[in-house]
Design a protein around this motif. Sequence first.
Motif, PDB file in Angstrom:
ATOM      1  N   GLU A  24       0.591  -1.577  -0.173  1.00  0.00           N
ATOM      2  CA  GLU A  24       0.450   0.188  -0.009  1.00  0.00           C
ATOM      3  C   GLU A  24       0.991   1.435  -0.144  1.00  0.00           C
ATOM      4  O   GLU A  24       0.436   2.870  -0.305  1.00  0.00           O
ATOM      5  CB  GLU A  24      -1.478   0.115   1.494  1.00  0.00           C
ATOM      6  CG  GLU A  24      -2.120  -0.682   0.944  1.00  0.00           C
ATOM      7  CD  GLU A  24      -3.198  -0.669  -0.055  1.00  0.00           C
ATOM      8  OE1 GLU A  24      -3.288   0.147  -0.771  1.00  0.00           O
ATOM      9  OE2 GLU A  24      -3.236  -2.017  -1.379  1.00  0.00           O
ATOM     10  N   LEU A  25       2.015   1.076   0.763  1.00  0.00           N
ATOM     11  CA  LEU A  25       2.532   2.880   0.757  1.00  0.00           C
ATOM     12  C   LEU A  25       3.780   2.608  -0.978  1.00  0.00           C
ATOM     13  O   LEU A  25       4.038   3.525  -0.763  1.00  0.00           O
ATOM     14  CB  LEU A  25       4.080   2.196   1.708  1.00  0.00           C
ATOM     15  CG  LEU A  25       3.442   2.082   3.376  1.00  0.00           C
ATOM     16  CD1 LEU A  25       4.875   1.462   3.534  1.00  0.00           C
ATOM     17  CD2 LEU A  25       2.287   3.177   3.438  1.00  0.00           C
ATOM     18  N   ILE A  26       3.778   1.819  -1.523  1.00  0.00           N
ATOM     19  CA  ILE A  26       3.970   1.719  -2.879  1.00  0.00           C
ATOM     20  C   ILE A  26       3.052   2.307  -3.519  1.00  0.00           C
ATOM     21  O   ILE A  26       2.264   1.885  -4.341  1.00  0.00           O
ATOM     22  CB  ILE A  26       5.080   0.412  -3.179  1.00  0.00           C
ATOM     23  CG1 ILE A  26       5.838   0.041  -2.057  1.00  0.00           C
ATOM     24  CG2 ILE A  26       5.201   1.149  -4.534  1.00  0.00           C
ATOM     25  CD1 ILE A  26       6.213  -1.295  -2.721  1.00  0.00           C
ATOM     26  N   VAL A  27       3.703   3.235  -4.115  1.00  0.00           N
ATOM     27  CA  VAL A  27       2.781   4.428  -5.481  1.00  0.00           C
ATOM     28  C   VAL A  27       4.191   4.853  -6.435  1.00  0.00           C
ATOM     29  O   VAL A  27       4.596   5.027  -6.431  1.00  0.00           O
ATOM     30  CB  VAL A  27       1.649   5.227  -4.716  1.00  0.00           C
ATOM     31  CG1 VAL A  27       1.662   5.641  -3.950  1.00  0.00           C
ATOM     32  CG2 VAL A  27       2.704   5.970  -4.144  1.00  0.00           C
ATOM     33  N   GLY A  28       2.734   5.400  -7.238  1.00  0.00           N
ATOM     34  CA  GLY A  28       4.092   5.825  -8.318  1.00  0.00           C
ATOM     35  C   GLY A  28       4.207   5.281  -9.602  1.00  0.00           C
ATOM     36  O   GLY A  28       4.614   4.214 -10.082  1.00  0.00           O
ATOM     37  N   ASP A  29       4.509   6.227 -11.212  1.00  0.00           N
ATOM     38  CA  ASP A  29       4.473   5.051 -12.104  1.00  0.00           C
ATOM     39  C   ASP A  29       6.109   5.468 -12.850  1.00  0.00           C
ATOM     40  O   ASP A  29       6.412   4.622 -13.958  1.00  0.00           O
ATOM     41  CB  ASP A  29       3.909   6.033 -13.119  1.00  0.00           C
ATOM     42  CG  ASP A  29       2.113   6.018 -12.663  1.00  0.00           C
ATOM     43  OD1 ASP A  29       1.873   4.427 -12.203  1.00  0.00           O
ATOM     44  OD2 ASP A  29       1.731   6.740 -13.740  1.00  0.00           O
ATOM     45  N   THR A  30       7.137   5.930 -11.682  1.00  0.00           N
ATOM     46  CA  THR A  30       8.283   6.132 -12.493  1.00  0.00           C
ATOM     47  C   THR A  30       9.077   4.551 -11.245  1.00  0.00           C
ATOM     48  O   THR A  30      10.738   4.732 -12.587  1.00  0.00           O
ATOM     49  CB  THR A  30       9.142   7.170 -11.263  1.00  0.00           C
ATOM     50  OG1 THR A  30       8.578   7.513  -9.757  1.00  0.00           O
ATOM     51  CG2 THR A  30       8.303   7.816 -11.885  1.00  0.00           C
ATOM     52  N   THR A  45       6.334 -11.044  -4.341  1.00  0.00           N
ATOM     53  CA  THR A  45       6.760 -10.713  -5.961  1.00  0.00           C
ATOM     54  C   THR A  45       5.932 -10.415  -6.973  1.00  0.00           C
ATOM     55  O   THR A  45       5.728  -9.685  -7.902  1.00  0.00           O
ATOM     56  CB  THR A  45       8.134 -11.503  -6.154  1.00  0.00           C
ATOM     57  OG1 THR A  45       8.815 -11.845  -5.173  1.00  0.00           O
ATOM     58  CG2 THR A  45       9.067 -10.136  -7.118  1.00  0.00           C
ATOM     59  N   ALA A  46       5.369 -11.803  -7.817  1.00  0.00           N
ATOM     60  CA  ALA A  46       4.471 -12.376  -8.121  1.00  0.00           C
ATOM     61  C   ALA A  46       3.176 -10.940  -8.299  1.00  0.00           C
ATOM     62  O   ALA A  46       2.426 -10.043  -8.992  1.00  0.00           O
ATOM     63  CB  ALA A  46       4.041 -13.288  -8.224  1.00  0.00           C
ATOM     64  N   ILE A  47       2.317 -11.368  -6.822  1.00  0.00           N
ATOM     65  CA  ILE A  47       1.430 -10.031  -6.934  1.00  0.00           C
ATOM     66  C   ILE A  47       1.998  -8.907  -7.097  1.00  0.00           C
ATOM     67  O   ILE A  47       1.151  -7.820  -7.236  1.00  0.00           O
ATOM     68  CB  ILE A  47       0.859 -10.223  -4.716  1.00  0.00           C
ATOM     69  CG1 ILE A  47       0.038 -11.479  -5.083  1.00  0.00           C
ATOM     70  CG2 ILE A  47      -0.270  -9.396  -4.740  1.00  0.00           C
ATOM     71  CD1 ILE A  47       0.110 -12.027  -3.773  1.00  0.00           C
ATOM     72  N   LEU A  48       2.912  -8.197  -6.910  1.00  0.00           N
ATOM     73  CA  LEU A  48       3.098  -6.837  -6.432  1.00  0.00           C
ATOM     74  C   LEU A  48       3.365  -6.481  -7.707  1.00  0.00           C
ATOM     75  O   LEU A  48       2.992  -5.739  -8.566  1.00  0.00           O
ATOM     76  CB  LEU A  48       4.679  -6.743  -5.522  1.00  0.00           C
ATOM     77  CG  LEU A  48       4.961  -5.576  -5.468  1.00  0.00           C
ATOM     78  CD1 LEU A  48       4.480  -4.037  -4.791  1.00  0.00           C
ATOM     79  CD2 LEU A  48       6.280  -5.017  -4.123  1.00  0.00           C
ATOM     80  N   SER A  49       3.980  -7.180  -9.092  1.00  0.00           N
ATOM     81  CA  SER A  49       4.501  -6.626 -10.095  1.00  0.00           C
ATOM     82  C   SER A  49       2.746  -6.841 -10.882  1.00  0.00           C
ATOM     83  O   SER A  49       3.457  -6.204 -11.417  1.00  0.00           O
ATOM     84  CB  SER A  49       4.574  -8.433 -10.980  1.00  0.00           C
ATOM     85  OG  SER A  49       4.436  -9.375 -10.861  1.00  0.00           O
ATOM     86  N   GLU A  50       2.235  -7.527 -10.503  1.00  0.00           N
ATOM     87  CA  GLU A  50       0.500  -6.927 -10.731  1.00  0.00           C
ATOM     88  C   GLU A  50      -0.015  -6.033 -10.571  1.00  0.00           C
ATOM     89  O   GLU A  50      -0.474  -4.829 -11.675  1.00  0.00           O
ATOM     90  CB  GLU A  50      -0.647  -8.133 -10.994  1.00  0.00           C
ATOM     91  CG  GLU A  50       0.101  -9.646 -11.016  1.00  0.00           C
ATOM     92  CD  GLU A  50      -0.890 -10.459 -10.379  1.00  0.00           C
ATOM     93  OE1 GLU A  50      -2.035 -10.280  -9.678  1.00  0.00           O
ATOM     94  OE2 GLU A  50      -0.439 -12.005 -11.024  1.00  0.00           O
TER      95      GLU A  50
END
Length: 116
Positions: A24-30, A45-50
């Motif tokens: 939830e803390l990770i945001v941004g398109d960069t 890792t797979a969940i976060l890659s989505e």
Amino acid sequence: MPWNPDNYNQFKEIRFKPFYDLAELIVGDTILHAVDLCCGTGEQTAILSEKLAEADFLGIDSSAEMLSGSHQLETERLNLDKVQSKNSLMSQGPGILFLAMLPYNGWKTIGIFSLN
């Protein structure tokens, strides 16, 4: 003593709670590249890659046992592998996000490291 994925997954529900808090803390398109240090089975890792659909992911772990079933999770943007050298990690270039959940104080310490 080698890691055992079956034993590790007995506590999956407990381990996933801080993961979702971190995600939830990770945001941004960069974010162009992400490296998950000590990725275990690679499921998180797979969940976060989505979630970060523009980033290429590398999940690394020192345990071949933990990674044994992880290759079924791999995609064009997600690779899971045994530990690589520091130099190969740094060659990923700018916009890289390093993720680590450290086994300290009941798995409550979470680190996010970004190199721009």
